[in-house]
Every structure is written in C-alpha cells, then in structure tokens.
Design a protein around this motif. Structure first.
Motif, PDB file in Angstrom:
ATOM      1  N   PHE A 227       2.281   6.268 -13.844  1.00  0.00           N
ATOM      2  CA  PHE A 227       1.370   5.910 -14.929  1.00  0.00           C
ATOM      3  C   PHE A 227       1.758   4.600 -15.598  1.00  0.00           C
ATOM      4  CE2 PHE A 227       2.045  10.554 -14.664  1.00  0.00           C
ATOM      5  CZ  PHE A 227       0.930  10.811 -13.899  1.00  0.00           C
ATOM      6  N   GLU A 228       3.016   4.271 -15.613  1.00  0.00           N
ATOM      7  CA  GLU A 228       3.476   2.967 -16.096  1.00  0.00           C
ATOM      8  C   GLU A 228       3.578   2.012 -14.902  1.00  0.00           C
ATOM      9  OE1 GLU A 228       4.791   6.400 -18.261  1.00  0.00           O
ATOM     10  OE2 GLU A 228       5.440   5.699 -16.294  1.00  0.00           O
ATOM     11  N   GLU A 229       3.424   0.729 -15.160  1.00  0.00           N
ATOM     12  CA  GLU A 229       3.457  -0.221 -14.049  1.00  0.00           C
ATOM     13  C   GLU A 229       4.774  -0.131 -13.285  1.00  0.00           C
ATOM     14  OE1 GLU A 229       2.645  -4.774 -12.684  1.00  0.00           O
ATOM     15  OE2 GLU A 229       1.668  -3.938 -14.431  1.00  0.00           O
ATOM     16  N   ARG A 230       5.886  -0.093 -14.008  1.00  0.00           N
ATOM     17  CA  ARG A 230       7.182  -0.038 -13.330  1.00  0.00           C
ATOM     18  C   ARG A 230       7.293   1.218 -12.465  1.00  0.00           C
ATOM     19  NH1 ARG A 230      12.519  -0.808 -16.894  1.00  0.00           N
ATOM     20  NH2 ARG A 230      12.161   1.352 -17.532  1.00  0.00           N
ATOM     21  N   ALA A 231       6.769   2.327 -12.980  1.00  0.00           N
ATOM     22  CA  ALA A 231       6.850   3.580 -12.239  1.00  0.00           C
ATOM     23  C   ALA A 231       6.054   3.515 -10.943  1.00  0.00           C
ATOM     24  CB  ALA A 231       6.359   4.733 -13.107  1.00  0.00           C
ATOM     25  N   LEU A 232       4.883   2.880 -10.979  1.00  0.00           N
ATOM     26  CA  LEU A 232       4.077   2.769  -9.763  1.00  0.00           C
ATOM     27  C   LEU A 232       4.801   1.976  -8.699  1.00  0.00           C
ATOM     28  CD1 LEU A 232       1.484   3.032  -8.091  1.00  0.00           C
ATOM     29  CD2 LEU A 232       0.626   0.996  -9.275  1.00  0.00           C
ATOM     30  N   TRP A 233       5.344   0.807  -9.073  1.00  0.00           N
ATOM     31  CA  TRP A 233       6.020  -0.012  -8.073  1.00  0.00           C
ATOM     32  C   TRP A 233       7.308   0.661  -7.598  1.00  0.00           C
ATOM     33  CZ3 TRP A 233       1.933  -1.992  -6.961  1.00  0.00           C
ATOM     34  CH2 TRP A 233       1.119  -2.729  -7.809  1.00  0.00           C
ATOM     35  N   ASN A 234       7.981   1.407  -8.472  1.00  0.00           N
ATOM     36  CA  ASN A 234       9.150   2.175  -8.040  1.00  0.00           C
ATOM     37  C   ASN A 234       8.765   3.201  -6.986  1.00  0.00           C
ATOM     38  OD1 ASN A 234      10.962   0.880  -9.697  1.00  0.00           O
ATOM     39  ND2 ASN A 234      10.990   2.458 -11.265  1.00  0.00           N
ATOM     40  N   TRP A 235       7.680   3.903  -7.247  1.00  0.00           N
ATOM     41  CA  TRP A 235       7.229   4.930  -6.308  1.00  0.00           C
ATOM     42  C   TRP A 235       6.937   4.320  -4.940  1.00  0.00           C
ATOM     43  CZ3 TRP A 235       6.785  10.214  -6.660  1.00  0.00           C
ATOM     44  CH2 TRP A 235       6.065  10.844  -5.639  1.00  0.00           C
ATOM     45  N   LEU A 236       6.214   3.209  -4.933  1.00  0.00           N
ATOM     46  CA  LEU A 236       5.864   2.573  -3.666  1.00  0.00           C
ATOM     47  C   LEU A 236       7.086   1.955  -2.996  1.00  0.00           C
ATOM     48  CD1 LEU A 236       2.441   0.984  -4.656  1.00  0.00           C
ATOM     49  CD2 LEU A 236       2.855   3.083  -3.343  1.00  0.00           C
ATOM     50  N   ASP A 243      10.192  -4.746   0.273  1.00  0.00           N
ATOM     51  CA  ASP A 243       9.256  -5.727   0.823  1.00  0.00           C
ATOM     52  C   ASP A 243       7.859  -5.128   0.971  1.00  0.00           C
ATOM     53  OD1 ASP A 243      11.265  -7.592   0.907  1.00  0.00           O
ATOM     54  OD2 ASP A 243      11.704  -7.310   3.039  1.00  0.00           O
ATOM     55  N   GLY A 244       7.804  -3.863   1.396  1.00  0.00           N
ATOM     56  CA  GLY A 244       6.510  -3.208   1.523  1.00  0.00           C
ATOM     57  C   GLY A 244       5.805  -3.080   0.186  1.00  0.00           C
ATOM     58  N   MET A 245       6.570  -2.714  -0.843  1.00  0.00           N
ATOM     59  CA  MET A 245       5.982  -2.624  -2.179  1.00  0.00           C
ATOM     60  C   MET A 245       5.438  -3.970  -2.614  1.00  0.00           C
ATOM     61  SD  MET A 245       6.594  -3.622  -5.531  1.00  0.00           S
ATOM     62  CE  MET A 245       8.353  -3.981  -5.530  1.00  0.00           C
ATOM     63  N   ASN A 246       6.205  -5.032  -2.400  1.00  0.00           N
ATOM     64  CA  ASN A 246       5.746  -6.356  -2.805  1.00  0.00           C
ATOM     65  C   ASN A 246       4.474  -6.770  -2.073  1.00  0.00           C
ATOM     66  OD1 ASN A 246       7.257  -7.724  -4.893  1.00  0.00           O
ATOM     67  ND2 ASN A 246       9.036  -7.499  -3.569  1.00  0.00           N
ATOM     68  N   GLU A 247       4.374  -6.378  -0.809  1.00  0.00           N
ATOM     69  CA  GLU A 247       3.153  -6.694  -0.068  1.00  0.00           C
ATOM     70  C   GLU A 247       1.956  -5.962  -0.673  1.00  0.00           C
ATOM     71  OE1 GLU A 247       1.306  -6.341   4.465  1.00  0.00           O
ATOM     72  OE2 GLU A 247       3.476  -6.164   4.153  1.00  0.00           O
ATOM     73  N   LEU A 248       2.160  -4.704  -1.040  1.00  0.00           N
ATOM     74  CA  LEU A 248       1.073  -3.942  -1.661  1.00  0.00           C
ATOM     75  C   LEU A 248       0.704  -4.525  -3.021  1.00  0.00           C
ATOM     76  CD1 LEU A 248       2.189  -0.308  -0.777  1.00  0.00           C
ATOM     77  CD2 LEU A 248       0.214  -1.534   0.153  1.00  0.00           C
ATOM     78  N   ARG A 249       1.708  -4.910  -3.796  1.00  0.00           N
ATOM     79  CA  ARG A 249       1.425  -5.479  -5.112  1.00  0.00           C
ATOM     80  C   ARG A 249       0.651  -6.791  -4.976  1.00  0.00           C
ATOM     81  NH1 ARG A 249       6.074  -5.514  -9.436  1.00  0.00           N
ATOM     82  NH2 ARG A 249       7.259  -6.317  -7.667  1.00  0.00           N
TER      83      ARG A 249
END
Length: 584
Positions: A227-236, A243-249
């Motif tokens: 629900f928080e931005e940091r939490a979403l990117w942590n999950w991904l 690197d995969g998370m950064n590509e999605l972001r």
C-alpha cells in the motif's frame, strides 16, 4: 466483547481521510546490492553531481522491519526470494546538487508571484490556477492504479475473521487492544500496528495456540502488503530481484503519465498540473552513501518540457518526505510519521528542497513549490513551524522567485503557521477536504461551509487560497463508483468548482486517472477491463509488465461528462478571494 468493539472501531475509523491512510514498516535484511551509477562531474557548488541512474529501495533498520520483510517469503509460493539494498530512513546525501539541462521547448507562460491575496504574473495580470492532480505517478498510490487484489482496509478487515478461523481470536483481540486508539484513528502507521499485534501474540502465547498463531501470520504474510510505495517496490524486489523491480518501475512510470495527459489537461481548458513526488524519486535513502537519482530529475525535466509545450503551470508537490510527514500510507513509507520528531528527516527534506529550488530557479512554468503534502504528523504548532521554517529557509537561500505553499494536513488551525504571521513572502496556503455528502446540494453546502469558516483566521494567512485535493466522496469511500443512472456526483463537483470560482479559490480535484468507472476519482478510466485489479502476488513478471504498459493513456477513455464539468468551470474569469459566510 473486545473483538466486537475492535471490529466496530476499525470498520468506522480505518480510513479517516482520503489521502490519509495508515503507513507501515518493512525492510529487507539483505546485504547491500550493487547499484550502477551514472557519474557526472561535479563540485561543491552543486553545478553537477553524481546521480544514481536507478532507484534504491528504502526502509528502516529496526529488527521489527526485518521480521516483516522475512514474512513475505510466502509471497513467492516457494520460489527464490530476492533482496535489494539495505534500506534506511533519513540518511544524509552529501552529493553536490544536480544541474538542470537547457530546456528544449521555449517558455510559453510568464513567472507567477503572490501579491496580497492574489496570484499575478510579471505584468500584474491576476491568474487563477485551476487544474488536476497527477496522482500515483511519481508518488505511487496503488489503489488509484488498481495494483493489488486487496486494499489495506480490506486486508486489515479480514484479520479478525481469520483469527477465528485459526483459533486465535481471543489472543488477537488482546493484541489489538494494546494500541486500539492509535491504530483505529490512524495516529500510528498501520504496519507498525500490525507488527505490535504480532509481537504481543508471540510474547503472550498460550499453550496449544502456537500452530494456530503460526498459520494466522503465515496467511497474513502471504498477502501482499503493497500500500505504500516503498512496500510495493520491496515486494516486487523479493519476487523478481532488484533489477527486475527497477524494470517494472520504469515501465510503470513511462506509461502511467505521458505527453498525452498534459495535452488533455490543456484541451480541457485547465492551466495547472499538481505533480505529487516521492522524495526517493529524486534521491536515495539507503544504509551507505546516498546520491541524487538521475532518472527522477530527468522525469521532472520532461514535465517542464510538456508544460512549456502545452502552456501549463506545474505545482511541485513533495507528497512523501523523508521519515514520512504523516502516519498514512500515501506518504510512501510503511513506518511513516517520523518526520516532525527527527531532525535528520527535516534536514534531509530541507536539503532536497534546496536542490529543487536551485534546479528550477527562474523556470516560469513552475508556479508553486508545495512543501509538504498533508503534514498531519505535526504534534503541535512549534514543530509544524520549526520544520516549515527549515524548509523555507533552505529554499530562499537559492530562490525567492517561486511561490511556496504550506498545507493544513487536517490539523487544528492553532497548529498551523501562516505566511502573514511569520513574514513569509511570496507564499500561499492549501487545504484538502473530503466531506462526502448524501446528494449534490448537501455536498456543496458542506464544502462552502468549510471554506467560509476560514474567514475567522485568514488574517493569520492573508494570502491566496488553494484547494489542492478534494472530491465528492467521503473519507471512507475508496473504490467508489457512481450509479450511471444518477450521477449526482457530477452536479456536486460542478457546483463546488463554480462556488470556488465565485470565491476566488484556486483548485485541483483529486485525481486524474482511476482504474474503475464511472467514478470522479479519475477523469480517465481503462477502455477495457475497468475495475479489474492487478494481482502482484501470483502473476509472473511478463504479465505484470504488460499490465503496467496498459496503464498508458492510449488505453484509457476520457469521462466526457466529467471533462465537460472541468472545461466549463476552468473558463470562469478571475474573482478576488471571498471567504464571507453566505447569508442564510
């Protein structure tokens, strides 16, 4: 009895303000991952800087957060769990300030400034700012974009029944009772509340309940807390690697807002875009050396290019500050609410604003610097004042040209600090309001009463008034859609905007895009699949990446009825600020 009381309180108090919902706390316990940097030569004057070419995930170093992150292992359904950089809160960034490249598009609007209670341009022409919020782009709010199958209120609301299912209802009720006031009324970040419940249950475990408690928390940890931005990117990051998370972001930010969105705002006759920004979009906050993030600053460069092209003003809104200026999830941190009580958070925020003030100095299309979105975490006037004074001082060292703006944060008037009473020149105030209502007339009346009440205190402020977030829906009305056969909400919105125009109030409803329809949460909605939420727990990388691509406005439809309301009201002429109560 305890359970029924808790359930009733949580049902009525889980979401007190639309842009104010619980924060949380989460972190990986991994070692620092390697990050690539885009090196740029620089010196201490801030002419140029080393700015990271990737975003570094953020977090907090407490063991409770490490435990929370460990619990997400179940999210990968047995697959490998990846880790990102070791996260921190409010770590200093000593890198020289970034330098702005020369704009490509020519400026098409004059610089604005405050004159009395008006906003005027360089030639003294009075200007009304009327526009929209580009929410959930450079400051993620997953509920707007339809990311995640469950909302925070839904997940928390499932916990009592799950406790019954796993045979730990009494113990869970005891746990909730330890912080019921703070957590029911959003005085503490929601994730912190959950971790306190977990700790209580572990420390007060009763014989025979170990297996049930373990199953209860295993269920909870299997559901994405995003629900928080940091939490979403942590999950991904845990699912797909750093690197995969950064590509999605990158895919998300490349598509959610594009040039077409700025063009549409201009076509609807509006002249302003408020751009909410998370601080970690512009600089890192990790355990180690921190730096400015090149990609984030380049996105702001692009914002200005499009603003110049389509004759729009930009309001830069620090929607999520270091440490979190409120305990609500929309400030980006799971453990938000630390900002006003930690000097290191204030210092980091002030320096970031100083960098932005220098970066955009002289840019006529930047209309306003919105210092802190909804600073509801301020415990008293003294700390509200001290934090804002620090930020304003840092900005004014670099830039006296741009308007600065303070917000109310749903705080008591006695907590706020006004431009007039503290001598802050070229400044204005912003208020947010989500009173709800049962019909159009009722909603309009409540909004007007909120505005006219300000007359009693406006001598303290004596400046222009901006309503920077509002909507027809009430404080507990996330995921609201309208009855297509009776969209009284459209009449309510038009009536409110007309009232604000008559009273000389600048405005920007919340928000521009929404995943469902018909709803005034967005002017745009998905052409296909409106109302469908993206499952980030079970979908694979390619599915999520394609879904982010489909968030491009190319795949959205304009709500023509809502657009018509905006176009009609944006065209109204200037009116002086009038807060006088309407005769009954």
């Amino acid at each position: 009895m305890i359970k029924s009381l808790l359930t009733a309180m949580l049902a009525t108090a889980t979401f007190l303000f639309i842009s104010g919902c619980g924060g949380s706390v989460q972190e990986t316990d991994a070692s620092l991952a390697d990050t690539e940097a885009d090196a740029m030569t620089g010196d201490d004057t801030g002419d140029e800087t080393d700015m990271m070419d990737v975003h570094a995930d953020q977090g907090h170093g407490d063991s409770a957060q490490n435990d929370a992150a460990d619990g997400a292992d179940a999210a990968d359904n047995g697959n490998e769990v990846f880790m990102g950089p070791v996260q921190a809160d409010c770590r200093p960034n000593s890198q020289p300030f970034p330098t702005r490249p020369e704009p490509i598009e020519k400026a098409t609007l004059p610089l604005l400034h405050v004159e009395g209670r008006d906003i005027v341009d360089d030639e003294g022409n009075k200007v009304m700012l009327r526009g929209m919020n580009f929410g959930s782009w450079l400051m993620m709010e997953s509920w707007l974009a339809g990311i995640g199958v469950l909302g925070q209120e839904e997940l928390l609301g499932m916990m009592p029944d799950k406790a019954v299912e796993f045979g730990v209802a009494e113990l869970f009720g005891e746990a909730q009772a330890i912080n019921i006031i703070d957590c029911s009324f959003q005085l503490k970040a929601a994730w912190l509340c959950v971790q306190e419940w977990r700790q209580y249950m572990e420390e007060n475990m009763k014989p025979g309940l170990e297996a049930g408690s373990g199953a209860f928390w295993a269920w909870f940890d299997s559901e994405p807390w995003i629900f928080e931005e940091r939490a979403l990117w942590n999950w991904l990051t845990k699912r797909f690697g750093y690197d995969g998370m950064n590509e999605l972001r990158t895919t998300f930010q490349d598509n959610y807002i594009t040039e077409r969105d700025f063009e549409l705002v201009a076509e609807m006759g509006m002249n302003l875009v408020r751009v909410p920004v998370w601080y970690q979009t512009l600089e890192t906050d990790i355990d180690g050396e921190n730096a400015f993030v090149l990609e984030g600053w380049r996105r702001l460069d692009q914002v200005i290019e499009w603003a110049r092209k389509y004759r729009l003003y930009i309001m830069l809104d620090l929607h999520g500050a270091p440490g979190g200026q409120s305990p609500w999830w929309h400030q980006g941190l799971e453990n938000g609410g630390q900002f006003f009580t930690r000097q290191d958070c204030i210092d980091k925020t002030a320096r970031l604003w100083q960098a932005m003030a220098r970066y955009f100095k002289g840019e006529p299309h930047v209309a306003v610097l919105d210092l802190l979105n909804e600073p509801a975490g301020a415990p008293d006037h003294e700390r509200y004042l001290a934090a804002h004074q620090a930020i304003i001082s840092a900005i004014r060292q670099e830039n006296t040209e741009h308007i600065i703006m303070l917000e109310d944060g749903f705080l008591a008037m006695s907590t706020l600090a006004g431009p007039a009473e503290y001598g802050w020149d070229n400044a204005m105030m912003s208020f947010h309001d989500y009173p709800g209502g049962k019909d159009a007339a009722n909603h309009i009346r409540m909004m007007e009463e909120e505005i006219t009440q300000l007359e009693k205190v406006w001598d303290r402020f004596d400046c222009p008034l901006f309503y920077g977030e509002f909507n027809v829906y009430g404080p507990n009305a996330f995921n609201s859609t309208d009855d297509p056969a009776d969209r009284w909400q459209l009449d309510a919105m038009e009536g409110v905007l007309e009232m604000m125009n008559r009273r000389g109030v600048h405005w920007a409803p919340w928000s521009w895009k929404y995943f469902d329809a018909p709803s005034l949460w967005g002017v745009l909605y998905p052409t296909d699949g409106a109302g469908e939420r993206l499952d980030v727990r079970d979908n694979d990388f390619d599915t999520i990446n394609r879904a982010f691509e489909k968030l491009n406005t190319e795949f959205f439809t304009v709500d023509e009825d809502y657009a018509g309301v905006l176009e009609r009201t944006a065209a109204a002429p200037y009116a002086p600020l009038d807060l006088a109560e309407t005769p009954k």
